[in-house]
Design a protein around this motif. Structure first.
Motif, short mmCIF file in Angstrom:
data_model
loop_
_atom_site.label_atom_id
_atom_site.label_comp_id
_atom_site.label_asym_id
_atom_site.label_seq_id
_atom_site.Cartn_x
_atom_site.Cartn_y
_atom_site.Cartn_z
N TYR A 46 -12.95 -25.30 33.63
CA TYR A 46 -13.34 -26.70 33.53
C TYR A 46 -14.67 -27.00 34.22
N LYS A 47 -14.89 -26.43 35.39
CA LYS A 47 -16.05 -26.82 36.21
C LYS A 47 -17.30 -26.08 35.76
N THR A 48 -17.87 -26.56 34.66
CA THR A 48 -19.02 -25.88 34.06
C THR A 48 -20.22 -26.79 33.82
N MET A 49 -20.05 -28.10 33.96
CA MET A 49 -21.11 -29.02 33.56
C MET A 49 -22.19 -29.17 34.63
N SER A 50 -23.43 -29.23 34.18
CA SER A 50 -24.55 -29.56 35.06
C SER A 50 -24.66 -31.07 35.17
N TRP A 51 -25.44 -31.54 36.14
CA TRP A 51 -25.58 -32.99 36.31
C TRP A 51 -26.31 -33.60 35.12
N GLN A 52 -27.18 -32.81 34.46
CA GLN A 52 -27.88 -33.34 33.29
C GLN A 52 -26.91 -33.68 32.15
N PHE A 53 -25.93 -32.77 31.92
CA PHE A 53 -24.97 -33.03 30.86
C PHE A 53 -24.01 -34.16 31.23
N VAL A 54 -23.70 -34.27 32.52
CA VAL A 54 -22.86 -35.38 32.96
C VAL A 54 -23.59 -36.70 32.73
N ALA A 55 -24.89 -36.71 32.99
CA ALA A 55 -25.68 -37.92 32.74
C ALA A 55 -25.64 -38.30 31.27
N VAL A 56 -25.75 -37.30 30.40
CA VAL A 56 -25.70 -37.55 28.96
C VAL A 56 -24.33 -38.10 28.56
N LEU A 57 -23.26 -37.51 29.12
CA LEU A 57 -21.92 -38.00 28.83
C LEU A 57 -21.74 -39.44 29.29
N MET A 58 -22.24 -39.74 30.48
CA MET A 58 -22.13 -41.10 31.00
C MET A 58 -22.86 -42.10 30.11
N ILE A 59 -24.06 -41.73 29.67
CA ILE A 59 -24.84 -42.63 28.82
C ILE A 59 -24.13 -42.82 27.47
N ALA A 60 -23.62 -41.72 26.90
CA ALA A 60 -22.93 -41.81 25.62
C ALA A 60 -21.70 -42.69 25.72
N GLU A 61 -21.04 -42.63 26.88
CA GLU A 61 -19.81 -43.42 27.08
C GLU A 61 -20.11 -44.89 27.31
N ILE A 62 -21.09 -45.18 28.17
CA ILE A 62 -21.32 -46.56 28.61
C ILE A 62 -22.28 -47.31 27.70
N LEU A 313 -18.62 -42.90 17.38
CA LEU A 313 -17.64 -41.82 17.26
C LEU A 313 -17.43 -41.09 18.58
N ILE A 314 -18.52 -40.64 19.19
CA ILE A 314 -18.41 -39.82 20.39
C ILE A 314 -17.91 -40.63 21.57
N ALA A 315 -18.37 -41.88 21.69
CA ALA A 315 -17.89 -42.72 22.79
C ALA A 315 -16.37 -42.90 22.69
N GLY A 316 -15.88 -43.17 21.50
CA GLY A 316 -14.43 -43.30 21.32
C GLY A 316 -13.70 -42.01 21.65
N SER A 317 -14.29 -40.88 21.27
CA SER A 317 -13.67 -39.58 21.56
C SER A 317 -13.63 -39.31 23.05
N ILE A 318 -14.68 -39.68 23.77
CA ILE A 318 -14.71 -39.48 25.23
C ILE A 318 -13.60 -40.28 25.90
#
Length: 455
Positions: A46-62, A313-318
């Motif tokens: 599970y613990k594989t994400m860099s902070w850059q990808f977490v930032a992208v996930l956060m932006i996609a979600e919010i 789509l992706i926000a709903g999936s997250i």
């Protein structure tokens, strides 16, 4: 209750136990304490994400369809108050992000708001905050299904029943929810972020080329409390993604870098929100709809909605994924089913993902007041997750890891800000719930509420 003082020594994540008796070197690493533990030899890591990808996930979600309601907020309160509120809430959300990250680093065992609730208030706190997280995530998924429904309806000129569009949109949302790790979803979040950014730009261009005729603009507009606060909930909840921060940080390779992701998120969101809201309101005027794309010229509305679909789509999936992840981790914590390819693990995961998506779909099409229901759940839970509870985290750690109330007194400016943050969360919760319920009553009184499972 002891906490952990985070150290990053030569790239090795270490902790020192810190309590009322002082600080003692425990030689404890992050992986000894956190939810996923040491992952050497695990089949699912599970613990594989860099902070850059977490930032992208956060932006996609919010930064999703929430931004499409902001121009209407400016139409209610005026440009200046609306813009000040968007910027202030962005700064406020950055501060509460910092408090949440610090709490997570001091309590690696925290995987979700439910775990944090256990630290604050025992079993009752755990159940209440876990329940709120799952319910709000399900409602947020349903909100994305409605956004997809609106987009598909606009693209096809309403040729099918709206309920069918929601069903069509629910299928890929379900499929994208299935990966077991957030790292797999983070790659999908890149086109998601690009799509909402480009859609916003296309929307602003369309508004500029086809402005509303005879529009009038208000720098400051006077409104009733209910009308003003109901519109203010749009920017308040446009930042409502903190309830997933603990789950996201738990799957980071280096959780001490989580604030970098939060800074990128809040900087991007605040800037984009402010520019989009002002431009759309200036050109579309006080009659701007929510979502704002629906006020564009039909050709430009189709273009904007079409481009934004990957983000919906992706926000709903997250949201659906993280709701399932909270329950899955709760069920199989410290079990081999969490990190191995077992029949039990995959069957449970599949059922949870299906349950989260099915619940959001049924709520979205069967509850005529679903959009109001989102507002109620956001008022009851997101107001605390994004704002209020962060202050409680700071007060808790300083009380238990220091000298109790004496530590609060010594650090009275920070303590005062933490208390004010908690009070602000309570105010948003109570006021937001009140005005939303009042809006439901008014909507039923006017006969504007439709029927379940209707087109």
């Amino acid at each position: 209750m002891a906490g952990y003082q985070y150290d990053d020594v030569a790239g090795d994540q270490k902790f020192r136990v810190e309590g009322s008796g002082g600080i003692e070197d425990a030689g404890t690493t992050y992986h000894d304490v956190d939810v996923f533990g040491h992952e050497e030899g695990h089949q699912i890591v599970y613990k594989t994400m860099s902070w850059q990808f977490v930032a992208v996930l956060m932006i996609a979600e919010i930064v999703s369809n929430g931004m499409l309601s902001l121009p209407q907020s400016l139409a209610v309160v005026g440009i200046v108050p609306g813009l000040i509120l968007i910027i202030f809430l962005g700064v406020f959300a950055t501060y509460t992000s910092y408090l949440l990250v610090q709490f997570k680093l001091r309590h690696p065992e925290v995987h979700s708001m439910g775990d944090a609730g256990f630290i604050l208030a025992g079993p009752v706190g755990r159940e209440v905050l876990a329940f709120g997280t799952v319910v709000f995530a399900i409602c947020a998924t349903g909100g994305q299904l409605l956004a997809g429904q609106i987009a598909l309806s606009a693209l096809s000129n309403d040729k099918l029943c709206a309920m069918l569009y929601a069903g069509i949109f629910a299928i890929p949302t379900l499929l994208f929810s299935f990966p077991r790790t957030l790292d797999q979803l983070s790659w999908l979040s890149i086109p998601s972020v690009i799509s909402i950014l480009v859609a916003g730009i296309v929307g602003m261009i369309g508004a500029g080329l086809h402005p509303a005729p005879d529009r009038t603009l208000s720098v400051v507009r006077s409104s009733s409390f209910q009308e003003a606060f109901f519109s203010i909930t749009n920017p308040v909840f446009a930042y409502a993604g903190h309830f997933l921060f603990f789950i996201l940080i738990s799957e980071m390779r280096h959780p001490q870098e989580a604030m970098k992701a939060a800074y990128i998120l809040q900087g991007f969101a605040t800037t984009f929100y402010a520019v989009f809201a002002v431009v759309m309101y200036v050109y579309l005027g006080p009659g701007v709809a929510s979502p704002a794309f629906s006020s564009l010229d039909p050709v430009w509305a189709k273009a904007a909605y079409g481009i934004a679909i990957p983000n919906f789509l992706i926000a709903g999936s997250i949201y659906a994924h993280t709701a399932a992840k909270l329950l899955f981790t709760r069920i199989f914590r410290k079990s081999r089913h969490l990190y191995s390819h077992t029949v039990t693990g995959w069957t449970t995961w599949g059922l949870l993902v299906l349950l989260m998506n099915a619940s959001s779909f049924v709520l979205a099409i069967a509850v005529p007041i679903f959009t109001y229901l989102i507002g109620i759940t956001a008022s009851l839970f997101a107001s605390w997750y994004t704002y209020g509870i962060a202050g409680a985290f700071w007060l808790h750690d300083k009380y238990h890891d220091g000298q109790g109330v004496r530590t609060w007194r010594k650090q009275w400016p920070k303590a005062g800000l933490a208390i004010a943050t908690f009070v602000a969360g309570g105010f948003i919760c109570v006021s937001g719930t009140y005005v939303t319920i009042k809006a439901i009553v008014d909507a039923y009184g006017s006969g504007s509420i439709g029927q379940p499972f209707s087109c």
